[in-house]
Design an enzyme around this catalytic site. Structure first.
Site, PDB file in Angstrom:
ATOM      1  N   ASP A 220      10.194  -0.822  -7.785  1.00 34.61           N
ATOM      2  CA  ASP A 220       8.650  -0.850  -6.668  1.00 34.61           C
ATOM      3  C   ASP A 220       7.319  -0.274  -6.855  1.00 34.61           C
ATOM      4  OD1 ASP A 220       9.073   1.727  -8.267  1.00 34.61           O
ATOM      5  OD2 ASP A 220       9.687   3.232  -6.164  1.00 34.61           O
TER       6      ASP A 220
ATOM      7  N   GLY B  62       6.496   1.622   2.573  1.00 26.10           N
ATOM      8  CA  GLY B  62       7.967   1.565   1.692  1.00 26.10           C
ATOM      9  C   GLY B  62       8.683   0.976   1.200  1.00 26.10           C
ATOM     10  N   LYS B  63       8.236   0.308  -0.205  1.00 29.01           N
ATOM     11  CA  LYS B  63       7.965  -0.091  -0.899  1.00 29.01           C
ATOM     12  C   LYS B  63       8.963   0.462  -1.273  1.00 29.01           C
ATOM     13  CE  LYS B  63       3.958   0.694  -3.155  1.00 29.01           C
ATOM     14  NZ  LYS B  63       3.937   1.633  -2.510  1.00 29.01           N
TER      15      LYS B  63
ATOM     16  N   THR C 100      11.503   2.671  -0.335  1.00 25.87           N
ATOM     17  CA  THR C 100      12.903   2.651   0.630  1.00 25.87           C
ATOM     18  C   THR C 100      13.762   0.918   0.681  1.00 25.87           C
ATOM     19  OG1 THR C 100      12.145   3.795   2.065  1.00 25.87           O
ATOM     20  CG2 THR C 100      13.025   2.658   2.844  1.00 25.87           C
TER      21      THR C 100
ATOM     22  N   TYR D  15      -5.361  14.103  -4.654  1.00 28.12           N
ATOM     23  CA  TYR D  15      -5.266  13.638  -3.278  1.00 28.12           C
ATOM     24  C   TYR D  15      -5.920  14.308  -3.151  1.00 28.12           C
ATOM     25  CZ  TYR D  15      -1.620  10.563  -2.706  1.00 28.12           C
ATOM     26  OH  TYR D  15      -0.385   9.549  -2.980  1.00 28.12           O
TER      27      TYR D  15
ATOM     28  N   GLU E  29       8.754   3.538  -9.327  1.00 29.76           N
ATOM     29  CA  GLU E  29       7.563   4.939 -10.109  1.00 29.76           C
ATOM     30  C   GLU E  29       8.318   5.880  -9.348  1.00 29.76           C
ATOM     31  OE1 GLU E  29       3.447   3.384  -9.489  1.00 29.76           O
ATOM     32  OE2 GLU E  29       3.900   5.510  -7.228  1.00 29.76           O
TER      33      GLU E  29
ATOM     34  N   PRO F  54       0.790  -1.499   0.274  1.00 26.08           N
ATOM     35  CA  PRO F  54      -0.492  -0.411  -0.048  1.00 26.08           C
ATOM     36  C   PRO F  54       0.619   1.005   0.476  1.00 26.08           C
ATOM     37  CG  PRO F  54      -0.445  -0.652   2.091  1.00 26.08           C
ATOM     38  CD  PRO F  54       0.905  -1.827   1.533  1.00 26.08           C
TER      39      PRO F  54
END
Length: 122
Positions: free
Chosen positions: A88, A19-20, A22, A50, A38, A15
């Protein structure tokens, strides 16, 4: 023998904010792999998404889809001796994300999203 010998393309997925990026960067720094990311900061629609997800979902996702398609095109032309890749993002999640945005605004949509997630995970 490295895990990258068996799996030359590894995706870190999860989600938003988990931390994907990182983790993918850490793997790319530690192992001799290429890093595919990405580029969220390049998407001009993301801040508006957002603020008003229903209105800006389509342009936001289309931007990401075209960005990823270009990255995948570059990957398809790599030679067989190229380094493994850590990414990622997971291209196949686009369909799930699109369906969730279409239906998320209604109670029926939440039930539909649950069914999609359950079927996708299996």
């Amino acid at each position: 023998m490295s895990i990258f010998n068996k799996f030359p393309y590894i995706v870190v997925e999860g989600p938003i904010g988990c931390g994907k990026t990182t983790l993918a960067k850490m793997l790319a720094d530690k192992f001799p792999v290429d890093y595919l990311s990405e580029k969220a900061e390049a998407n001009p629609f993301l801040p508006r998404f957002y603020q008003d997800a229903q209105r800006y979902a389509l342009p936001t996702q289309l931007f990401f889809l075209f960005q990823r398609a270009n990255q995948m095109k570059d990957l398809s032309q790599r030679d067989m001796f190229a380094k493994p890749i850590v990414a990622d993002f997971f291209l196949e999640k686009d369909a799930l994300f699109a369906l969730s945005l279409i239906h998320i605004c209604t109670p029926q949509g939440l039930n539909h999203l649950h069914c999609i997630c359950s079927c996708t995970i299996r």
